[in-house]
Design an enzyme around this catalytic site. Structure first.
Site, PDB file in Angstrom:
ATOM      1  CG  ASP A   1      -1.972  -1.067   1.196  1.00 29.95           C
ATOM      2  OD1 ASP A   1      -2.362  -1.464   0.083  1.00 29.95           O
ATOM      3  OD2 ASP A   1      -2.421  -1.511   2.266  1.00 29.95           O
TER       4      ASP A   1
ATOM      5  CG  ASP B   1      -6.530  -1.647  -1.212  1.00 29.25           C
ATOM      6  OD1 ASP B   1      -6.684  -2.876  -1.365  1.00 29.25           O
ATOM      7  OD2 ASP B   1      -5.644  -1.166  -0.478  1.00 29.25           O
TER       8      ASP B   1
END
Length: 198
Positions: A146, A160
């Site tokens: 991330d 995501d």
């Protein structure tokens, strides 16, 4: 001398000539559209993660819009937005199930907007699934990369965002009665205006 008899009867009607012009045409299958969208988003997710891993250091964020938006490398063992961090192996199996389910549904899909939504979900699921399968600490336990940090929101990535936006689109289509087969609830087999435009 016999006089020839002309045959003025119309030719037999072929199936093409007997089609009811008032019957709407069947929408085309949308599996290819779904797969193209998924492939583009999967490629974008893979590219951005590769660049981030090569250029960022964990714990050393890079400001984009001051402190509000930053690029911050985080290795996430959990689901989207750092949820369920202790269930990496289960999340891997769920992601694999999502991929299989989306492809199966896509084989009969005729709605353009359903193809867009499912393509987004599929691309995102594939992006994070690859991380779980091939990144450290090992298969089924890999941590997802991330890197987008916005305000107080948990750090996330392209995959995501794709999953969440695709899911929101699918919920909206369901609420407004748009079916995966290209019809709309309450209109029988009649295609909606939005579908006919697609």
């Amino acid at each position: 001398m016999m006089v020839g008899v002309s045959d003025d009867r119309p030719p037999e009607e072929s199936p093409a000539n007997t089609a009811d012009p008032t019957t709407p045409a069947t929408p085309p299958q949308r599996l290819r559209t779904l797969l193209v969208i998924a492939a583009v988003l999967f490629g974008l997710d893979l590219l951005t993660k590769t660049l981030v891993v090569a250029n960022l250091t964990p714990g050393d964020p890079v400001p984009v819009l001051g402190d509000f938006a930053r690029l911050s490398l985080v290795r996430n063992p959990g689901a989207a937005f750092s949820m369920a961090t202790g269930m990496t192996w289960l999340l891997t199996l769920i992601a694999a199930g999502v991929v299989i389910g989306v492809v199966r549904v896509g084989r009969t899909l005729r709605s353009l907007w359903w193809a867009v939504g499912l393509g987004m979900v599929l691309g995102g699921a594939l992006g994070n699934l690859v991380d779980r399968l091939f990144r450290a600490p090992g298969p089924l336990q890999g941590h997802v990369v991330d890197f987008v940090a916005v305000g107080w929101w948990p750090v996330f990535n392209v995959a995501d965002s794709s999953i969440v936006c695709g899911a929101i689109l699918l919920v909206a289509l369901t609420v407004f009665g748009f079916e995966p087969n290209g019809t709309r609830v309450g209109r029988g087999s009649e295609r909606s205006g939005g579908e006919s435009a697609a």
